[in-house]
Design a protein around this motif. Structure first.
Motif, PDB file in Angstrom:
ATOM      1  N   ASN A 166      34.846  16.212  44.595  1.00 18.36           N
ATOM      2  CA  ASN A 166      34.926  17.055  45.932  1.00 18.36           C
ATOM      3  C   ASN A 166      33.630  17.075  46.642  1.00 18.36           C
ATOM      4  OD1 ASN A 166      37.666  17.734  44.888  1.00 18.36           O
ATOM      5  ND2 ASN A 166      36.453  19.238  43.321  1.00 18.36           N
ATOM      6  N   ASP A 167      33.650  16.592  47.812  1.00 23.06           N
ATOM      7  CA  ASP A 167      32.293  16.595  48.446  1.00 23.06           C
ATOM      8  C   ASP A 167      32.136  17.174  49.783  1.00 23.06           C
ATOM      9  OD1 ASP A 167      33.819  14.822  49.792  1.00 23.06           O
ATOM     10  OD2 ASP A 167      32.544  13.049  49.337  1.00 23.06           O
ATOM     11  N   GLN A 168      33.315  17.578  50.223  1.00 24.62           N
ATOM     12  CA  GLN A 168      33.391  18.554  51.620  1.00 24.62           C
ATOM     13  C   GLN A 168      33.299  20.063  51.446  1.00 24.62           C
ATOM     14  OE1 GLN A 168      35.431  17.483  54.995  1.00 24.62           O
ATOM     15  NE2 GLN A 168      36.333  15.772  53.980  1.00 24.62           N
ATOM     16  N   GLY A 169      32.159  20.654  51.951  1.00 21.52           N
ATOM     17  CA  GLY A 169      32.061  21.990  51.973  1.00 21.52           C
ATOM     18  C   GLY A 169      31.351  22.450  50.614  1.00 21.52           C
ATOM     19  N   ARG A 170      31.275  23.670  50.310  1.00 24.57           N
ATOM     20  CA  ARG A 170      30.492  24.321  49.254  1.00 24.57           C
ATOM     21  C   ARG A 170      31.479  24.907  48.065  1.00 24.57           C
ATOM     22  NH1 ARG A 170      25.693  28.209  51.183  1.00 24.57           N
ATOM     23  NH2 ARG A 170      25.129  28.357  48.983  1.00 24.57           N
ATOM     24  N   HIS A 171      31.155  24.712  46.942  1.00 22.49           N
ATOM     25  CA  HIS A 171      31.990  25.083  45.782  1.00 22.49           C
ATOM     26  C   HIS A 171      31.572  26.171  44.912  1.00 22.49           C
ATOM     27  CE1 HIS A 171      33.497  21.053  47.385  1.00 22.49           C
ATOM     28  NE2 HIS A 171      34.725  21.378  47.012  1.00 22.49           N
ATOM     29  N   PHE A 172      32.518  26.977  44.954  1.00 20.97           N
ATOM     30  CA  PHE A 172      32.008  28.226  43.971  1.00 20.97           C
ATOM     31  C   PHE A 172      33.152  28.574  42.765  1.00 20.97           C
ATOM     32  CE2 PHE A 172      29.874  28.711  47.727  1.00 20.97           C
ATOM     33  CZ  PHE A 172      28.514  29.349  47.418  1.00 20.97           C
ATOM     34  N   VAL A 173      32.743  28.987  41.487  1.00 22.15           N
ATOM     35  CA  VAL A 173      33.529  29.537  40.620  1.00 22.15           C
ATOM     36  C   VAL A 173      33.435  31.031  40.660  1.00 22.15           C
ATOM     37  CG1 VAL A 173      33.697  30.002  38.250  1.00 22.15           C
ATOM     38  CG2 VAL A 173      33.714  27.486  39.129  1.00 22.15           C
ATOM     39  N   LYS A 174      34.624  31.734  40.917  1.00 19.78           N
ATOM     40  CA  LYS A 174      34.442  33.235  40.784  1.00 19.78           C
ATOM     41  C   LYS A 174      34.629  33.366  39.250  1.00 19.78           C
ATOM     42  CE  LYS A 174      34.384  37.630  42.149  1.00 19.78           C
ATOM     43  NZ  LYS A 174      33.133  38.328  41.807  1.00 19.78           N
ATOM     44  N   GLY A 175      33.455  34.025  38.480  1.00 14.89           N
ATOM     45  CA  GLY A 175      33.243  34.071  37.076  1.00 14.89           C
ATOM     46  C   GLY A 175      34.276  35.083  36.409  1.00 14.89           C
ATOM     47  N   ASP A 176      35.476  35.247  36.659  1.00 17.94           N
ATOM     48  CA  ASP A 176      36.124  36.358  35.848  1.00 17.94           C
ATOM     49  C   ASP A 176      36.427  35.851  34.336  1.00 17.94           C
ATOM     50  OD1 ASP A 176      36.264  37.722  38.217  1.00 17.94           O
ATOM     51  OD2 ASP A 176      38.406  38.176  38.050  1.00 17.94           O
ATOM     52  N   HIS A 177      35.980  34.653  34.207  1.00 16.02           N
ATOM     53  CA  HIS A 177      36.094  34.359  32.558  1.00 16.02           C
ATOM     54  C   HIS A 177      35.207  35.266  31.757  1.00 16.02           C
ATOM     55  CE1 HIS A 177      32.894  32.056  34.077  1.00 16.02           C
ATOM     56  NE2 HIS A 177      32.441  31.968  32.956  1.00 16.02           N
ATOM     57  N   ALA A 178      34.212  35.565  32.517  1.00 18.21           N
ATOM     58  CA  ALA A 178      33.259  36.434  31.828  1.00 18.21           C
ATOM     59  C   ALA A 178      33.276  37.989  32.109  1.00 18.21           C
ATOM     60  CB  ALA A 178      31.729  35.916  32.178  1.00 18.21           C
ATOM     61  N   LEU A 179      34.369  38.279  32.710  1.00 16.82           N
ATOM     62  CA  LEU A 179      34.326  39.798  32.867  1.00 16.82           C
ATOM     63  C   LEU A 179      34.144  40.709  31.783  1.00 16.82           C
ATOM     64  CD1 LEU A 179      37.424  40.714  35.708  1.00 16.82           C
ATOM     65  CD2 LEU A 179      35.038  40.725  35.853  1.00 16.82           C
ATOM     66  N   PRO A 180      33.542  41.673  31.875  1.00 14.70           N
ATOM     67  CA  PRO A 180      33.245  42.596  30.602  1.00 14.70           C
ATOM     68  C   PRO A 180      34.309  43.217  30.223  1.00 14.70           C
ATOM     69  CG  PRO A 180      32.218  43.612  32.732  1.00 14.70           C
ATOM     70  CD  PRO A 180      32.744  42.241  33.197  1.00 14.70           C
ATOM     71  N   VAL A 181      34.286  43.767  29.000  1.00 18.33           N
ATOM     72  CA  VAL A 181      35.383  44.498  28.161  1.00 18.33           C
ATOM     73  C   VAL A 181      36.536  43.590  27.833  1.00 18.33           C
ATOM     74  CG1 VAL A 181      36.986  46.349  28.190  1.00 18.33           C
ATOM     75  CG2 VAL A 181      34.695  46.754  29.679  1.00 18.33           C
ATOM     76  N   ALA A 182      37.174  42.600  28.716  1.00 17.49           N
ATOM     77  CA  ALA A 182      38.291  42.223  28.241  1.00 17.49           C
ATOM     78  C   ALA A 182      38.188  40.442  28.537  1.00 17.49           C
ATOM     79  CB  ALA A 182      39.592  42.689  29.129  1.00 17.49           C
ATOM     80  N   GLY A 183      37.167  40.083  29.136  1.00 14.89           N
ATOM     81  CA  GLY A 183      37.004  38.651  29.088  1.00 14.89           C
ATOM     82  C   GLY A 183      38.013  37.863  30.059  1.00 14.89           C
ATOM     83  N   SER A 184      38.573  38.464  30.766  1.00 16.05           N
ATOM     84  CA  SER A 184      39.724  37.693  31.741  1.00 16.05           C
ATOM     85  C   SER A 184      39.915  38.799  32.965  1.00 16.05           C
ATOM     86  CB  SER A 184      41.183  37.440  31.189  1.00 16.05           C
ATOM     87  OG  SER A 184      41.643  38.798  31.013  1.00 16.05           O
ATOM     88  N   ILE A 185      40.253  38.134  33.805  1.00 17.20           N
ATOM     89  CA  ILE A 185      40.807  38.845  35.221  1.00 17.20           C
ATOM     90  C   ILE A 185      41.565  39.812  34.690  1.00 17.20           C
ATOM     91  CG2 ILE A 185      42.758  37.404  35.681  1.00 17.20           C
ATOM     92  CD1 ILE A 185      42.380  37.313  38.824  1.00 17.20           C
ATOM     93  N   LYS A 186      42.306  40.123  33.765  1.00 19.92           N
ATOM     94  CA  LYS A 186      43.178  41.048  33.556  1.00 19.92           C
ATOM     95  C   LYS A 186      42.564  42.440  33.437  1.00 19.92           C
ATOM     96  CE  LYS A 186      46.826  39.139  33.785  1.00 19.92           C
ATOM     97  NZ  LYS A 186      47.986  39.313  34.331  1.00 19.92           N
ATOM     98  N   ALA A 187      41.087  42.306  33.234  1.00 24.61           N
ATOM     99  CA  ALA A 187      40.510  43.605  32.973  1.00 24.61           C
ATOM    100  C   ALA A 187      40.455  44.221  34.465  1.00 24.61           C
ATOM    101  CB  ALA A 187      38.984  43.257  32.851  1.00 24.61           C
ATOM    102  N   ARG A 188      40.783  43.661  35.563  1.00 29.84           N
ATOM    103  CA  ARG A 188      40.674  44.333  36.625  1.00 29.84           C
ATOM    104  C   ARG A 188      42.126  45.098  37.083  1.00 29.84           C
ATOM    105  NH1 ARG A 188      36.850  42.319  40.346  1.00 29.84           N
ATOM    106  NH2 ARG A 188      36.070  40.279  39.614  1.00 29.84           N
ATOM    107  N   GLY A 189      42.997  44.622  36.459  1.00 29.51           N
ATOM    108  CA  GLY A 189      44.404  45.340  36.370  1.00 29.51           C
ATOM    109  C   GLY A 189      44.535  46.314  35.254  1.00 29.51           C
TER     110      GLY A 189
END
Ligand SMILES: Cc1ncc(COP(=O)(O)O)c(C=O)c1O
Length: 434
Positions: free
Chosen positions: A82-105
């Motif tokens: 993938n070479d067009q634009g900028r690429h980011f990972v949103k790091g919810d794999h490391a969310l505190p307390v539950a270690g997943s996006i499920k912490a948010r809900g």
């Protein structure tokens, strides 16, 4: 009815991108939720922060927020072609307390339930702030109440840990896909785990039935809950602030592409709804699902006249991506996503392991297979005929060098080392066979 050609492609099990023909400008979309509810959720999270910090020592930051880093992954994107634009990972794999996006809900819903219960029982006053829930008398009273949930694993972790932190009893009904380490971790937190020899939908139904029969049980309903949905939605403002801090512009000439792993749809649906409020039509949101469990795809492509699941079209719902092993999308989420979602791409399980290994190698990330699914997004959008069609139709082709791609990594940091080494070995072996 799902188109015969699409059905036959889905049945072959090869990855594909489906573009949503029903997407319309966000201001024209009529959905059963309101933008003001996202603002309320952002405020609720701010109000809860001091209590969260008190309950969870790992929230040492200045604001007690359940938040994750935005990580630029240029080398990983390059290796993945993938070479067009900028690429980011949103790091919810490391969310505190539950270690997943499920912490948010999950944490959001359990803590708001705790507040309303304490008020209705007269344990705290109407104008007391949430920190009042930390009082030992409140916790002792909560021990007479149970919070229950049905889960493939990560929502159970989030709800179970949150409920125990406030003093509730907690019961998590797990589907047959649930991983053993998630069960063990819950038991360690004092959560009762009921293991069902059935899929996710059945585990949820069993939990709902038990809760319906007992007024002391509060059921977190992953298929229907608006509280979960709005808990997730507040992540959009967090992303906006992170992009702002890096000086990244989002507008018609600088589109924002997002790739969100989808199971029942609550987490990616809530985040997408929030993103659409914050970035409007400049946010292009794609869900990703396993090739055998594309429940959002079959429902949205089939139309909203009746509920459709992946078994109906002959798929198995068997995948190593346990968090996404869901046969039928939430009906509520389907209504909200129908006019807002850009599309859905599917992934093969082997690619999940390949990408998981590359993400570790190139960016030092520890993802679980479900989360690695987000990494296929840029190629689905940029390198498929359907993706090219989407870019042309939306006048984006010439702006993609200025695009920002955000791959939402939804879980993984809690995976035990031994298990993770097994994922890595499998991924590396698959990569070496190429
Ligand atoms: C790691 C991971 N990613 C994605 C999802 C999908 O979230 P949802 O089921 O709300 O669509 C889950 C759900 O448990 C998950 O555990």
């Amino acid at each position: 009815m799902i188109d015969a050609q699409l059905k036959s492609r889905l049945l072959k099990g090869a990855p594909l991108l489906w573009v949503n023909p029903d997407q319309i400008p966000v201001l024209m979309a009529e959905v059963p939720v309101r933008p003001a509810q996202v603002k309320d959720a952002e405020q609720n999270w701010r109000d809860l922060a001091p209590l969260l910090q008190q309950c969870f020592p790992e929230l040492q930051g200045p604001n007690g927020a359940i938040s994750s880093d935005l990580i630029e992954v240029a080398a990983l994107a390059q290796v993945m072609g993938n070479d067009q634009g900028r690429h980011f990972v949103k790091g919810d794999h490391a969310l505190p307390v539950a270690g997943s996006i499920k912490a948010r809900g999950g944490i959001y819903e359990v803590f708001l339930y705790g507040l309303s219960l304490a008020r209705s029982l007269g344990l705290i006053k109407a104008d007391d702030t949430p920190i009042a829930l930390a009082h030992p008398e409140v916790k002792a009273a909560f021990a007479n109440y149970t919070v229950a949930v049905g889960s493939t694993g990560n929502l159970g972790l989030s709800v179970g840990i949150a409920a125990r932190a406030l003093g509730f009893q907690a019961v998590v009904h797990m589907s047959s896909d649930a991983k053993a380490w998630k069960v063990e971790r819950l038991k360690h937190h004092g959560v009762d785990v009921v293991q069902h020899d059935a899929d996710y939908g059945n585990a949820v139904a069993a939990a709902r039935d038990q809760a319906d029969a007992d007024p002391t049980i509060y059921f977190v309903d992953d298929e229907r809950s608006e509280l979960l949905f709005f808990g997730y939605s507040a992540a959009a403002a967090e992303l906006r602030d992170q992009l702002d801090a890096q000086g990244i512009i989002v507008d018609a000439q600088h589109p924002l592409f997002l790739y969100l792993p989808c199971g029942i749809g609550g987490a990616p649906g809530g985040v997408t709804y929030g993103l659409k409020q914050v970035f409007g039509d400049n946010a292009h949101c794609f869900f990703v699902e396993p090739a055998q469990s594309p429940c959002a795809l079959v429902q949205l492509a089939g139309g909203l006249e009746k509920q459709i699941n992946v078994y109906d079209i002959g798929l198995t719902n068997k995948t190593e991506a346990d968090g996404m092993a869901v046969a039928e999308i939430s009906w509520f989420i389907a209504q909200v996503m129908h006019p807002l979602l850009s599309g859905v791409y599917t992934v093969a399980d082997d690619d999940l392991f390949r990408w998981l290994a590359l993400a570790h190698d190139q960016a030092g990330l520890q993802l679980e297979p479900s989360a690695a699914a987000c990494l296929g997004g840029p190629a689905a959008a940029m390198d498929t005929a359907e993706g090219q069609g989407y870019l042309t139709q939306n006048g984006l082709t010439h702006h993609m060098t200025q695009a920002t791609h955000v791959m939402w990594a939804t879980g993984g940091s809690f995976v035990p080392d031994e298990e993770f080494q097994g994922f890595l070995a499998k991924g590396n072996q698959l990569l070496s066979q190429r």
